[in-house]
Design a protein around this motif. Structure first.
Motif: not given
Length: 166
Positions: A37-42
Motif C-alpha cells: 500500500i502506498t502511503f504518505e508521511v503525515l
C-alpha cells in the motif's frame, strides 16, 4: 531406425523423462504476493505530548482532533489540525513513549494488505553507544496517511540499534 540414432537420442529422452518426473502435477499456482500500500508521511518528530508507547489507527475526525491535540499540547499555540478525508484515508500513528535522551526515531517501512488484515511494519531506531544524542528527554512519533480500509491493523515492530562508528 538406425541403432546409432537411438544411442544419440538417449540423453535427450532421459532429460525429457526426468523433467516429466520432477514437474509439479496438479499443484495450485503460487499465491499472489500481498499488495504493498502506498502511503504518505503525515508527520514525525522527536518531541510530543504523548509519553506512553502506543499505536493508533484513526478512522474518524473526532479521534483525529483528539490525537492532534494530545500530540502537540507541548506547543503554544497548538498548530491547526490538518484536514483528512476519512472517507478516503486513515491515519496510522505510532508513539514510542518517553525516552531519556534524543537520537531515537521511527519510520513505517511498508504497509501490506493481507486477506485478514492490514500489516504495518514499523522500524524503531535506537541510538548506539557511539551515536550523538541530545540530553533532553524525547517522545518519538510517526504518522502515516494511508488509503482507508476496514481491515483490522496489525503492527510488526522491528527495533534496530544504530551503528554510528563510521
Amino acid at each position: 531406425m538406425n541403432p546409432w540414432m537411438l544411442v544419440a537420442m538417449l540423453p535427450m529422452l532421459a532429460w525429457a523423462g526426468l523433467n516429466a518426473l520432477t514437474a509439479p502435477i496438479g499443484l495450485p499456482p503460487a499465491p499472489e504476493p500481498a499488495p504493498v500500500i502506498t502511503f504518505e508521511v503525515l508527520a514525525h518528530g522527536a518531541y510530543s505530548g504523548v509519553t506512553l508507547e502506543q499505536t493508533q489507527v484513526v478512522r474518524d475526525q473526532s479521534t483525529w482532533q483528539s490525537l492532534w491535540q494530545e500530540t502537540y499540547r507541548i506547543l503554544v499555540p497548538i498548530p491547526p489540525v490538518p484536514s483528512v478525508d476519512f472517507a478516503q484515508h486513515m491515519v496510522l500513528a505510532a508513539f514510542w513513549g518517553e525516552k531519556t535522551s534524543g537520537g531515537y526515531n521511527m519510520t513505517i517501512e511498508k504497509i501490506i494488505d493481507e486477506p485478514e488484515n492490514r500489516r504495518v511494519t514499523l522500524i524503531r531506531n535506537k541510538p548506539g553507544k557511539n551515536c550523538l544524542r541530545t540530553m533532553a528527554m524525547s517522545q518519538p512519533f510517526y504518522w502515516a496517511l494511508a488509503p482507508a480500509s476496514a481491515l483490522p491493523v496489525t503492527w510488526n515492530v522491528e527495533d534496530r540499534l544504530l551503528d554510528c562508528t563510521e
